[in-house]
Design a protein around this motif. Structure first.
Motif, PDB file in Angstrom:
ATOM      1  N   UNK A 167       2.411   1.996  -2.229  1.00  0.00           N
ATOM      2  CA  UNK A 167       3.773   2.542  -2.355  1.00  0.00           C
ATOM      3  C   UNK A 167       4.387   2.751  -0.972  1.00  0.00           C
ATOM      4  N   UNK A 168       3.585   3.238  -0.057  1.00  0.00           N
ATOM      5  CA  UNK A 168       4.037   3.466   1.317  1.00  0.00           C
ATOM      6  C   UNK A 168       4.385   2.140   1.996  1.00  0.00           C
ATOM      7  N   UNK A 169       3.553   1.127   1.797  1.00  0.00           N
ATOM      8  CA  UNK A 169       3.806  -0.191   2.399  1.00  0.00           C
ATOM      9  C   UNK A 169       5.115  -0.773   1.892  1.00  0.00           C
ATOM     10  N   UNK A 170       5.402  -0.567   0.617  1.00  0.00           N
ATOM     11  CA  UNK A 170       6.664  -1.079   0.056  1.00  0.00           C
ATOM     12  C   UNK A 170       7.871  -0.414   0.716  1.00  0.00           C
ATOM     13  N   UNK A 171       7.816   0.895   0.888  1.00  0.00           N
ATOM     14  CA  UNK A 171       8.914   1.604   1.547  1.00  0.00           C
ATOM     15  C   UNK A 171       9.068   1.144   2.990  1.00  0.00           C
ATOM     16  N   UNK A 172       7.948   0.938   3.659  1.00  0.00           N
ATOM     17  CA  UNK A 172       8.005   0.504   5.051  1.00  0.00           C
ATOM     18  C   UNK A 172       8.519  -0.918   5.182  1.00  0.00           C
ATOM     19  N   UNK A 173       8.184  -1.768   4.224  1.00  0.00           N
ATOM     20  CA  UNK A 173       8.669  -3.141   4.242  1.00  0.00           C
ATOM     21  C   UNK A 173      10.199  -3.170   4.122  1.00  0.00           C
ATOM     22  N   UNK A 174      10.764  -2.261   3.336  1.00  0.00           N
ATOM     23  CA  UNK A 174      12.215  -2.206   3.153  1.00  0.00           C
ATOM     24  C   UNK A 174      12.961  -1.968   4.464  1.00  0.00           C
ATOM     25  N   UNK A 175      12.362  -1.165   5.354  1.00  0.00           N
ATOM     26  CA  UNK A 175      13.048  -0.811   6.602  1.00  0.00           C
ATOM     27  C   UNK A 175      12.420  -1.426   7.845  1.00  0.00           C
TER      28      UNK A 175
END
Length: 144
Positions: A83-91
């Motif tokens: 979940x954290x990786x997905x948020x980081x990928x967005x930004x």
């Protein structure tokens, strides 16, 4: 086959929900379904590296080993890394950036990513999953 009264009640419920949401959007009501701001009692900066198998490796902010978890031990922690990786990928933030485990004054735990502004209140994931991160908050650094 469905009674007319029940159909009307369901229609009323849908229209009432639609009216409430429309009112909130038109009046720019603030989001209220979040925990109130609490002072931070304690925190720990960590780096989490999770695998699809459920295994996870947790380092402190300086890169020292805190825990090397098997798939049986680290399933939830590894899941949170996805979940954290997905948020980081967005930004466009590196996956290796540290996050913080925070205990608020009211006792709740949260996982906070300062790089993205993402925050997960861990109480919503159940007692056992919250306990997994609570152990990381207090686990000493492994020597060797």
């Amino acid at each position: 086959m469905i009674p007319t009264l029940l159909l009307r009640a369901m229609l009323f419920l849908v229209l009432a929900c639609l009216a409430i949401v429309a009112y909130a959007r038109v009046t720019d009501r603030p989001l209220e379904a979040k925990f109130p701001d609490q002072p931070i009692l304690e925190q720990r900066e960590i780096q989490i590296f999770g695998e699809m198998s459920g295994a996870a490796r947790v380092l402190d902010g300086e890169g020292r080993l805190i825990a090397d978890l098997s798939p049986q031990e680290g399933g939830f922690i590894a899941g949170m890394t996805r979940a954290l990786a997905r948020e980081r990928m967005k930004v466009g933030v590196a996956e290796t950036a540290p996050v913080r485990i925070v205990r608020y004054e009211d006792g709740h735990l949260a996982l906070i990513d300062d790089a993205t502004g993402w925050e997960a209140q861990l109480i919503g994931f159940g007692k056992d999953n919250t306990a997994a991160f609570e152990r990381l908050l207090y686990t000493p650094i492994k020597e060797g």
